[in-house]
Structures are given as C-alpha cells and as structure tokens.
Design a protein around this motif. Structure first.
Motif, PDB file in Angstrom:
ATOM      1  N   GLY A  74       0.811  -1.203   0.000  1.00 34.42           N
ATOM      2  CA  GLY A  74       0.000   0.000   0.000  1.00 34.42           C
ATOM      3  C   GLY A  74       0.844   1.253   0.000  1.00 34.42           C
ATOM      4  N   ALA A  75       0.147   2.371  -0.045  1.00 32.32           N
ATOM      5  CA  ALA A  75       0.805   3.673  -0.036  1.00 32.32           C
ATOM      6  C   ALA A  75      -0.137   4.696   0.583  1.00 32.32           C
ATOM      7  CB  ALA A  75       1.184   4.087  -1.451  1.00 32.32           C
ATOM      8  N   SER A  76       0.459   5.739   1.135  1.00 36.85           N
ATOM      9  CA  SER A  76      -0.317   6.864   1.631  1.00 36.85           C
ATOM     10  C   SER A  76       0.437   8.145   1.312  1.00 36.85           C
ATOM     11  CB  SER A  76      -0.585   6.758   3.132  1.00 36.85           C
ATOM     12  OG  SER A  76       0.625   6.830   3.859  1.00 36.85           O
ATOM     13  N   TYR A  77      -0.318   9.204   1.077  1.00 36.12           N
ATOM     14  CA  TYR A  77       0.259  10.495   0.737  1.00 36.12           C
ATOM     15  C   TYR A  77      -0.436  11.567   1.562  1.00 36.12           C
ATOM     16  CZ  TYR A  77       1.050  14.877  -1.692  1.00 36.12           C
ATOM     17  OH  TYR A  77       1.357  16.186  -1.979  1.00 36.12           O
ATOM     18  N   THR A  78       0.334  12.510   2.061  1.00 34.72           N
ATOM     19  CA  THR A  78      -0.217  13.645   2.793  1.00 34.72           C
ATOM     20  C   THR A  78       0.349  14.932   2.220  1.00 34.72           C
ATOM     21  OG1 THR A  78      -0.385  12.370   4.837  1.00 34.72           O
ATOM     22  CG2 THR A  78      -0.444  14.765   5.050  1.00 34.72           C
ATOM     23  N   TRP A  79      -0.538  15.864   1.907  1.00 31.59           N
ATOM     24  CA  TRP A  79      -0.139  17.237   1.593  1.00 31.59           C
ATOM     25  C   TRP A  79      -0.534  18.065   2.800  1.00 31.59           C
ATOM     26  CZ3 TRP A  79      -3.717  21.392   0.942  1.00 31.59           C
ATOM     27  CH2 TRP A  79      -3.089  22.617   0.699  1.00 31.59           C
ATOM     28  N   LEU A  80       0.434  18.784   3.365  1.00 30.02           N
ATOM     29  CA  LEU A  80       0.203  19.541   4.591  1.00 30.02           C
ATOM     30  C   LEU A  80       0.643  20.985   4.399  1.00 30.02           C
ATOM     31  CD1 LEU A  80      -0.492  19.766   7.599  1.00 30.02           C
ATOM     32  CD2 LEU A  80       1.770  18.853   8.099  1.00 30.02           C
ATOM     33  N   ASP A  81      -0.284  21.902   4.547  1.00 32.99           N
ATOM     34  CA  ASP A  81      -0.020  23.331   4.468  1.00 32.99           C
ATOM     35  C   ASP A  81      -0.050  23.870   5.892  1.00 32.99           C
ATOM     36  OD1 ASP A  81       0.283  25.932   3.380  1.00 32.99           O
ATOM     37  OD2 ASP A  81      -1.886  26.239   3.480  1.00 32.99           O
ATOM     38  N   ALA A  82       1.134  24.079   6.488  1.00 36.66           N
ATOM     39  CA  ALA A  82       1.240  24.539   7.876  1.00 36.66           C
ATOM     40  C   ALA A  82       1.826  25.946   7.868  1.00 36.66           C
ATOM     41  CB  ALA A  82       2.123  23.592   8.680  1.00 36.66           C
ATOM     42  N   THR A  83       1.019  26.946   8.211  1.00 38.26           N
ATOM     43  CA  THR A  83       1.451  28.333   8.089  1.00 38.26           C
ATOM     44  C   THR A  83       1.077  29.166   9.319  1.00 38.26           C
ATOM     45  OG1 THR A  83      -0.612  28.916   6.962  1.00 38.26           O
ATOM     46  CG2 THR A  83       1.266  28.349   5.562  1.00 38.26           C
ATOM     47  N   PHE A  84       1.853  30.228   9.514  1.00 37.06           N
ATOM     48  CA  PHE A  84       1.485  31.244  10.486  1.00 37.06           C
ATOM     49  C   PHE A  84       0.314  32.027   9.908  1.00 37.06           C
ATOM     50  CE2 PHE A  84       5.938  30.455  11.483  1.00 37.06           C
ATOM     51  CZ  PHE A  84       5.912  30.370  12.862  1.00 37.06           C
ATOM     52  N   GLN A  85      -0.603  32.446  10.750  1.00 33.98           N
ATOM     53  CA  GLN A  85      -1.765  33.217  10.309  1.00 33.98           C
ATOM     54  C   GLN A  85      -1.844  34.579  10.989  1.00 33.98           C
ATOM     55  OE1 GLN A  85      -4.089  32.152   7.788  1.00 33.98           O
ATOM     56  NE2 GLN A  85      -2.185  31.003   7.532  1.00 33.98           N
ATOM     57  N   SER A  86      -0.828  34.926  11.749  1.00 32.81           N
ATOM     58  CA  SER A  86      -0.774  36.242  12.381  1.00 32.81           C
ATOM     59  C   SER A  86       0.657  36.764  12.294  1.00 32.81           C
ATOM     60  CB  SER A  86      -1.229  36.169  13.843  1.00 32.81           C
ATOM     61  OG  SER A  86      -0.411  35.277  14.570  1.00 32.81           O
ATOM     62  N   GLU A  87       0.803  38.071  12.371  1.00 31.67           N
ATOM     63  CA  GLU A  87       2.127  38.679  12.347  1.00 31.67           C
ATOM     64  C   GLU A  87       2.821  38.413  13.673  1.00 31.67           C
ATOM     65  OE1 GLU A  87       1.861  42.812  11.367  1.00 31.67           O
ATOM     66  OE2 GLU A  87       1.003  42.403   9.391  1.00 31.67           O
ATOM     67  N   GLU A  88       4.099  38.083  13.600  1.00 33.98           N
ATOM     68  CA  GLU A  88       4.902  37.808  14.789  1.00 33.98           C
ATOM     69  C   GLU A  88       6.270  38.427  14.583  1.00 33.98           C
ATOM     70  OE1 GLU A  88       3.540  36.199  17.347  1.00 33.98           O
ATOM     71  OE2 GLU A  88       1.742  35.629  16.239  1.00 33.98           O
ATOM     72  N   THR A  89       6.958  38.764  15.667  1.00 32.39           N
ATOM     73  CA  THR A  89       8.355  39.162  15.629  1.00 32.39           C
ATOM     74  C   THR A  89       9.089  38.213  16.562  1.00 32.39           C
ATOM     75  OG1 THR A  89       7.817  41.470  15.200  1.00 32.39           O
ATOM     76  CG2 THR A  89      10.005  41.008  16.074  1.00 32.39           C
ATOM     77  N   VAL A  90      10.081  37.500  16.021  1.00 28.26           N
ATOM     78  CA  VAL A  90      10.825  36.516  16.803  1.00 28.26           C
ATOM     79  C   VAL A  90      12.317  36.759  16.624  1.00 28.26           C
ATOM     80  CG1 VAL A  90       9.003  34.770  16.670  1.00 28.26           C
ATOM     81  CG2 VAL A  90      10.808  34.786  14.954  1.00 28.26           C
ATOM     82  N   ASN A  91      13.107  36.146  17.501  1.00 28.85           N
ATOM     83  CA  ASN A  91      14.552  36.254  17.423  1.00 28.85           C
ATOM     84  C   ASN A  91      15.008  35.716  16.075  1.00 28.85           C
ATOM     85  OD1 ASN A  91      17.339  35.853  17.621  1.00 28.85           O
ATOM     86  ND2 ASN A  91      17.222  35.503  19.830  1.00 28.85           N
ATOM     87  N   GLY A  92      15.834  36.470  15.377  1.00 28.61           N
ATOM     88  CA  GLY A  92      16.325  36.061  14.062  1.00 28.61           C
ATOM     89  C   GLY A  92      17.824  35.923  14.025  1.00 28.61           C
ATOM     90  N   SER A  93      18.450  35.519  15.133  1.00 29.07           N
ATOM     91  CA  SER A  93      19.897  35.337  15.156  1.00 29.07           C
ATOM     92  C   SER A  93      20.320  34.368  14.065  1.00 29.07           C
ATOM     93  CB  SER A  93      20.353  34.795  16.512  1.00 29.07           C
ATOM     94  OG  SER A  93      20.036  35.702  17.526  1.00 29.07           O
ATOM     95  N   GLY A  94      21.245  34.804  13.237  1.00 32.67           N
ATOM     96  CA  GLY A  94      21.748  33.942  12.170  1.00 32.67           C
ATOM     97  C   GLY A  94      20.889  33.940  10.921  1.00 32.67           C
ATOM     98  N   ASN A  95      19.753  34.616  10.932  1.00 33.83           N
ATOM     99  CA  ASN A  95      18.902  34.686   9.742  1.00 33.83           C
ATOM    100  C   ASN A  95      19.375  35.876   8.904  1.00 33.83           C
ATOM    101  OD1 ASN A  95      16.644  35.471   7.999  1.00 33.83           O
ATOM    102  ND2 ASN A  95      15.431  33.997   9.157  1.00 33.83           N
TER     103      ASN A  95
END
Length: 168
Positions: A74-95
């Motif tokens: 057998g086989a199985s397939y998943t398409w997953l759209d995982a996204t932020f839905q609000s504005e955020e500010t986070v640490n971006g060290s190294g970005n």
C-alpha cells in the motif's frame, strides 16, 4: 507561563473497500490560537517555548492498500499546508534577513518579522509512505517500508526568507 492553545478543527473524508483494495481520502483544516512554538534565544543558550497568535494546518490525506492471503502492499500520501496566520516578531539570530542585516550589520543578531502565510519551520509539505509485506511462514513476516519527505524550513527561518551566505 504559557497560554492554553485553543484549536478549532474539522475533517471530512471517505473510505471504502473494493474487493481486496482498501482506500481512504480526507481533507482536514485546523486553526490554533495561542499556538506554542520553539524560538531561538541567545540569553537562554538554546531557546524557549512561547505563544504565537494563530497558526493553520490544513491538507489532504490519501491512502490505498491491498491484501491477499500472504501479501500486503500500500501507499499513503499527505499534503500539509502549515502556516502562520498572524504577524509575529521573533529572534532572528543567524537569519540573513533579520533587521540588523537589513541595516548593514552582518546579520548574526536581530529579529525577524513573520507574516501570515509564512510556513512553519520543520513541517514538510509532502509525505509519501509506501509499504509491502509478505507472510513467509506461519511464524515469519517480512516487511519493507519507504518514507519520502519533502524539504522544510529550518528553525530560525520562521519568515522563510533566510539565504545562505555565499562561499568565501
């Protein structure tokens, strides 16, 4: 202290059997409020968990398998759209796209702005599982599984805009 995550989800689908073939298909949609995400922290050494406004996970799952007296595949397939839905500010060290890099600094410290629609790090969009098995004898079964996973953004690239530095 972290706020409690509130999730609102729904799922719909169908499944059936045609002879020795089992199949299923489903669609899911969920929005989390006050979702908990891990963020990098210079002060803590590694990072910490914090609440973020809203995130969404939605997708499609398909599967099929067939079984006979001794064989199964057998086989199985998943398409997953995982996204932020609000504005955020986070640490971006190294970005490379953090606010310090935009101001002309090398980009090792600074913060990044996450926009609605940016993909959640470490969550691949595509997963494919394929399996097969045979009952070789009454006491021996042999199985093989293959898992294929698409790429995902690394932690620290919550804004999906980091670009690696060119080689020296």
């Amino acid at each position: 202290p972290l706020a409690m995550v509130v999730a609102r989800t729904w799922e719909t689908g169908a499944r059936g059997r045609a002879g020795t073939l089992d199949w299923s298909a489903g669609f899911f949609h969920g929005v989390n409020h006050d979702d908990i995400q891990f963020v990098v922290s210079e002060q803590a050494g590694f990072g910490y968990f914090t609440n973020v406004g809203r995130t969404r996970r939605q997708g499609l799952e398909l599967s099929a398998s067939r079984r006979t007296s001794r064989l199964e595949a057998g086989a199985s397939y998943t398409w997953l759209d995982a996204t932020f839905q609000s504005e955020e500010t986070v640490n971006g060290s190294g970005n490379s796209s953090n606010d310090e890099a935009a101001a002309g600094a090398p980009g090792f410290e600074g913060s990044i702005d996450v926009q609605p629609g940016d993909r959640i790090p470490l969550v691949p969009a595509h997963l494919l599982k394929v399996f097969a098995g045979v009952q070789a004898s009454g006491r021996l079964r042999i199985d093989a599984d293959v898992l294929a996973v698409s790429s995902s953004y690394a932690r620290g690239n919550e804004n999906n805009r980091h670009q690696p530095l060119p080689p020296d």
